[in-house]
Design a protein around this motif. Structure first.
Motif, mmCIF file in Angstrom:
data_model
loop_
_atom_site.group_PDB
_atom_site.id
_atom_site.type_symbol
_atom_site.label_atom_id
_atom_site.label_comp_id
_atom_site.label_asym_id
_atom_site.label_seq_id
_atom_site.Cartn_x
_atom_site.Cartn_y
_atom_site.Cartn_z
ATOM 1 N N SER A 159 60.033 50.725 64.192
ATOM 2 C CA SER A 159 60.571 50.301 62.895
ATOM 3 C C SER A 159 60.712 48.780 62.850
ATOM 4 O O SER A 159 60.379 48.148 61.834
ATOM 5 C CB SER A 159 61.934 50.958 62.640
ATOM 6 N N TYR A 160 61.184 48.199 63.952
ATOM 7 C CA TYR A 160 61.431 46.750 63.982
ATOM 8 C C TYR A 160 60.152 45.954 63.756
ATOM 9 O O TYR A 160 60.092 45.077 62.886
ATOM 10 C CB TYR A 160 62.061 46.368 65.329
ATOM 11 N N TRP A 161 59.125 46.257 64.528
ATOM 12 C CA TRP A 161 57.895 45.472 64.402
ATOM 13 C C TRP A 161 57.122 45.813 63.143
ATOM 14 O O TRP A 161 56.481 44.948 62.536
ATOM 15 C CB TRP A 161 57.021 45.637 65.639
ATOM 16 N N GLY A 191 67.209 40.037 60.368
ATOM 17 C CA GLY A 191 67.615 41.175 59.542
ATOM 18 C C GLY A 191 67.059 42.494 60.029
ATOM 19 O O GLY A 191 67.709 43.541 59.904
ATOM 20 N N ALA A 192 65.849 42.464 60.614
ATOM 21 C CA ALA A 192 65.205 43.701 61.082
ATOM 22 C C ALA A 192 65.963 44.341 62.240
ATOM 23 O O ALA A 192 65.811 45.548 62.475
ATOM 24 C CB ALA A 192 63.761 43.417 61.489
ATOM 25 N N ILE A 193 66.753 43.573 62.963
ATOM 26 C CA ILE A 193 67.564 44.154 64.042
ATOM 27 C C ILE A 193 68.487 45.226 63.486
ATOM 28 O O ILE A 193 68.580 46.338 64.015
ATOM 29 C CB ILE A 193 68.382 43.061 64.762
ATOM 30 N N PHE A 194 69.160 44.900 62.395
ATOM 31 C CA PHE A 194 70.110 45.838 61.800
ATOM 32 C C PHE A 194 69.367 47.024 61.188
ATOM 33 O O PHE A 194 69.791 48.181 61.321
ATOM 34 C CB PHE A 194 70.950 45.119 60.746
ATOM 35 N N VAL A 243 65.833 71.924 64.186
ATOM 36 C CA VAL A 243 65.011 71.485 65.309
ATOM 37 C C VAL A 243 63.570 71.962 65.168
ATOM 38 O O VAL A 243 62.617 71.229 65.450
ATOM 39 C CB VAL A 243 65.619 71.986 66.641
ATOM 40 N N ASP A 244 63.378 73.201 64.692
ATOM 41 C CA ASP A 244 62.023 73.742 64.613
ATOM 42 C C ASP A 244 61.230 73.207 63.429
ATOM 43 O O ASP A 244 60.059 73.541 63.253
ATOM 44 C CB ASP A 244 62.054 75.276 64.571
ATOM 45 N N GLN A 245 61.848 72.354 62.613
ATOM 46 C CA GLN A 245 61.134 71.735 61.498
ATOM 47 C C GLN A 245 60.897 70.237 61.726
ATOM 48 O O GLN A 245 60.400 69.551 60.843
ATOM 49 C CB GLN A 245 61.900 71.952 60.190
ATOM 50 N N ARG A 246 61.265 69.756 62.889
ATOM 51 C CA ARG A 246 61.047 68.336 63.202
ATOM 52 C C ARG A 246 59.561 68.092 63.487
ATOM 53 O O ARG A 246 58.903 68.928 64.123
ATOM 54 C CB ARG A 246 61.874 67.927 64.423
ATOM 55 N N HIS A 247 59.052 66.975 63.054
ATOM 56 C CA HIS A 247 57.649 66.654 63.292
ATOM 57 C C HIS A 247 57.444 65.143 63.167
ATOM 58 O O HIS A 247 58.326 64.415 62.738
ATOM 59 C CB HIS A 247 56.741 67.393 62.301
ATOM 60 N N GLY A 248 56.258 64.697 63.538
ATOM 61 C CA GLY A 248 55.937 63.283 63.418
ATOM 62 C C GLY A 248 55.857 62.598 64.764
ATOM 63 O O GLY A 248 56.197 63.167 65.807
ATOM 64 N N ARG A 249 55.393 61.347 64.737
ATOM 65 C CA ARG A 249 55.227 60.550 65.953
ATOM 66 C C ARG A 249 55.887 59.192 65.778
ATOM 67 O O ARG A 249 56.153 58.755 64.657
ATOM 68 C CB ARG A 249 53.745 60.368 66.268
ATOM 69 N N ASN A 250 56.100 58.521 66.899
ATOM 70 C CA ASN A 250 56.745 57.208 66.859
ATOM 71 C C ASN A 250 56.005 56.243 65.944
ATOM 72 O O ASN A 250 56.623 55.480 65.198
ATOM 73 C CB ASN A 250 56.801 56.600 68.270
ATOM 74 N N ARG A 251 54.682 56.269 65.994
ATOM 75 C CA ARG A 251 53.894 55.303 65.233
ATOM 76 C C ARG A 251 54.072 55.472 63.726
ATOM 77 O O ARG A 251 53.781 54.555 62.955
ATOM 78 C CB ARG A 251 52.416 55.407 65.596
ATOM 79 N N ASP A 252 54.567 56.634 63.288
ATOM 80 C CA ASP A 252 54.840 56.821 61.863
ATOM 81 C C ASP A 252 55.887 55.829 61.373
ATOM 82 O O ASP A 252 55.884 55.438 60.199
ATOM 83 C CB ASP A 252 55.331 58.247 61.593
ATOM 84 N N MET A 253 56.793 55.427 62.263
ATOM 85 C CA MET A 253 57.814 54.442 61.889
ATOM 86 C C MET A 253 57.197 53.066 61.683
ATOM 87 O O MET A 253 57.689 52.270 60.872
ATOM 88 C CB MET A 253 58.904 54.370 62.962
ATOM 89 N N PHE A 254 56.123 52.776 62.410
ATOM 90 C CA PHE A 254 55.446 51.483 62.207
ATOM 91 C C PHE A 254 54.702 51.474 60.883
ATOM 92 O O PHE A 254 54.844 50.549 60.085
ATOM 93 C CB PHE A 254 54.474 51.196 63.352
ATOM 94 N N GLY A 265 55.182 43.428 58.639
ATOM 95 C CA GLY A 265 54.800 43.794 57.281
ATOM 96 C C GLY A 265 55.481 42.963 56.214
ATOM 97 O O GLY A 265 54.998 42.900 55.075
ATOM 98 N N SER A 266 56.608 42.336 56.518
ATOM 99 C CA SER A 266 57.319 41.491 55.556
ATOM 100 C C SER A 266 56.958 40.012 55.716
ATOM 101 O O SER A 266 56.782 39.300 54.723
ATOM 102 C CB SER A 266 58.832 41.656 55.727
ATOM 103 N N ILE A 267 56.863 39.541 56.952
ATOM 104 C CA ILE A 267 56.611 38.119 57.200
ATOM 105 C C ILE A 267 55.283 37.675 56.592
ATOM 106 O O ILE A 267 55.197 36.626 55.933
ATOM 107 C CB ILE A 267 56.642 37.825 58.716
ATOM 108 N N LEU A 268 54.235 38.468 56.777
ATOM 109 C CA LEU A 268 52.904 38.050 56.314
ATOM 110 C C LEU A 268 52.823 37.887 54.798
ATOM 111 O O LEU A 268 52.409 36.827 54.308
ATOM 112 C CB LEU A 268 51.849 39.032 56.826
ATOM 113 N N PRO A 269 53.209 38.891 53.992
ATOM 114 C CA PRO A 269 53.135 38.673 52.539
ATOM 115 C C PRO A 269 54.131 37.629 52.032
ATOM 116 O O PRO A 269 53.858 36.943 51.044
ATOM 117 C CB PRO A 269 53.435 40.061 51.953
#
Length: 477
Positions: free
Chosen positions: A246-248, A77-80, A25-36, A253-257
């Motif tokens: 993660s979903y968006w 596919g991104a749902i899964f 727990v004391d080594q957890r870090h990061g923010r939600n936007r990191d998943m985007f 990031g996949s649809i555009l290229p």
């Protein structure tokens, strides 16, 4: 630098020490936007362009049908993929370690071995297409030298680990996103599209579903490792933010290229997608290809990193006292990279068709696993696992082999075969009846999900009844 919730900072220059151990727990870090950023930035690369080009080259779809199939396939596919990502903050372990909770300690080896092959397959594919791309715009560099350059960058990032890969992805989000915009403008606005662009190709159900399936497997292929990149997030992050970011991130990031790839496939029909991209962006092709190739290295670092964690998972299952850290991860990553480079250097000229066949086989092997995992996590156990038991030789309460889960997986693979198309080498009888249309992954999901849910809940009810009867007998005594 990134700051964890306990106030301690981690530097990207620090080699990650953890491998498959639970993240404290004391080594957890990061923010939600990191998943985007990690899923947006690493999807904009040469291989996603090549995958999109399959829609208009190999599958012969017109522009509108290709774009629709790419969008719908990725969103589906991104749902899964995102449902798996949401597991990371809660459990704090790599996805394939958590699979022991469904298949048992030894039963999971079957799945993990398949996933290692998947990572190596993607790693090799990316090396081949990325090497070709660099060679197409850098005169003094041939394809083999390009493969070597990308492999060296990838293995270094995989050795440094989680924090550096996330930092790499944040940079590529801006760099690749800007270059992707430039490529669209240059290919379709600066150079007006030819008259045949919107009339080339014929919309067919088989071609649409094949494109849909290729895009869906692109996303589902992330499922076995997506939570590896969310496992450091603080538990208070929650599942819902991790899911949507993660979903968006991965969808956009996949649809555009992929749409760019479909477009250049129409601009230059019959041309290798990598060469077609350089021709479509002539004038800025060096910038486009180099940046997309650097993005390839980021994605390949992720493939190698997670392939290494899976290999360690297999070793730890067989040898429970094995407690690898950064040095062991570096050695295993180097070994896997060397193997992949040897294969990539011997790849033939028809690699695009081979890559598509690989996608089909991959989808067939991953769909039953993702169905079992998600049903077990969200509908049967509701995320309630005893993480310590994942690391026990006998599997703890999850046992050595969970035969119902393994059986459902094998059934899921088998029921897909009649609906599957693997190039010209194999066309399932039902796929042939449907006009050479591959709907195998839909069948796999539709069969395995309810089958596993019914089996797991029935066994759980019987176990509960037995426990109640035993308790009543003890009280009567």
């Amino acid at each position: 630098m990134s700051e964890n919730h306990s106030g301690r900072e981690e530097s990207v220059s620090t080699i990650e020490s953890a491998t498959i151990q639970p993240i404290p727990v004391d080594q957890r870090h990061g923010r939600n936007r990191d998943m985007f950023t990690i899923w947006f930035g690493t999807n904009i690369m040469i291989l996603s362009v090549v995958t999109g080009a399959l829609s208009t080259t190999l599958f012969g779809q017109p522009a509108w049908s290709a774009a629709l199939a790419i969008i719908v396939g990725n969103l589906f596919g991104a749902i899964f993929m995102a449902l798996h990502s949401a597991q990371g903050p809660r459990l704090g372990v790599p996805q394939m370690v958590q699979t022991k909770g469904q298949f048992g300690s030894l039963g999971s080896i079957l799945i993990v071995a398949v996933v290692v092959c998947m990572y190596l397959g993607f790693f090799i594919s990316i090396l081949v297409f990325g090497g070709e791309s660099l060679a197409s715009v850098i005169p003094f560099l041939n394809g083999k030298a390009g493969i070597a350059v990308l492999a060296a960058i990838s293995v270094c990032a995989a050795i440094w680990g989680y924090t550096l890969i996330h930092a790499y992805a944040r940079i590529m989000t801006w760099a690749s996103g800007l270059v992707l915009l430039m490529a669209f403008i240059w290919a379709f606005i600066v150079h007006p599209v030819p008259a045949h662009f919107f009339s080339t190709g014929t919309a067919t159900l088989a071609g649409f579903l094949s494109t849909f399936g290729a895009c869906a497997v692109w996303q589902i292929a992330y499922a076995p490792y997506v939570s590896d990149y969310s496992r450091y997030l603080p538990a208070k992050t929650g599942s819902r933010p991790a899911f949507w970011m993660s979903y968006w991130g991965t969808s956009i990031g996949s649809i555009l290229p992929m749409c760019l790839g479909a477009g250049v496939g129409l601009l230059f029909p019959g041309t290798n997608p990598v060469i077609a991209l350089t021709q479509a962006t002539a004038g800025i092709s060096v910038v486009v290809v180099v940046v997309f190739s650097i993005g390839v290295a980021a994605t390949n670092a992720m493939n190698l990193y997670c392939g290494t964690l899976c290999t360690i998972t297999i070793a730890q299952t067989i040898l429970p006292r094995f407690n690898p850290r950064g040095r062991e991860r570096a050695l295993i990553a180097t070994g896997l990279c060397t193997l992949a480079v040897c294969v990539a250097l011997t790849a033939g000229s028809d690699f695009a068709a081979t890559y598509n066949n690989f996608l089909v086989l991959l989808l067939g092997s991953l769909v039953p696993w993702t169905a079992v995992n998600l049903v077990d996590y969200y509908l049967v156990r509701h995320g309630d696992y005893v993480v310590e038991d994942f690391y026990k030789r006998d599997g703890g309460r999850y046992g050595r082999v969970n035969w119902p889960a393994v059986s459902c997986y094998v059934i899921g693979v088998a029921v897909q075969l009649p609906f599957m198309i693997i190039g010209t080498e194999f066309i399932g009888p039902i796929a042939k009846m449907l006009g050479n249309t591959d709907i195998s992954f839909i069948v796999g999901l539709a069969v395995v999900s309810p089958l596993y849910y019914f089996t797991a809940t029935t066994i759980a009810r019987r176990s509960n009844r037995s426990a109640v009867l035993v308790a009543s007998a003890v009280e009567q005594c």
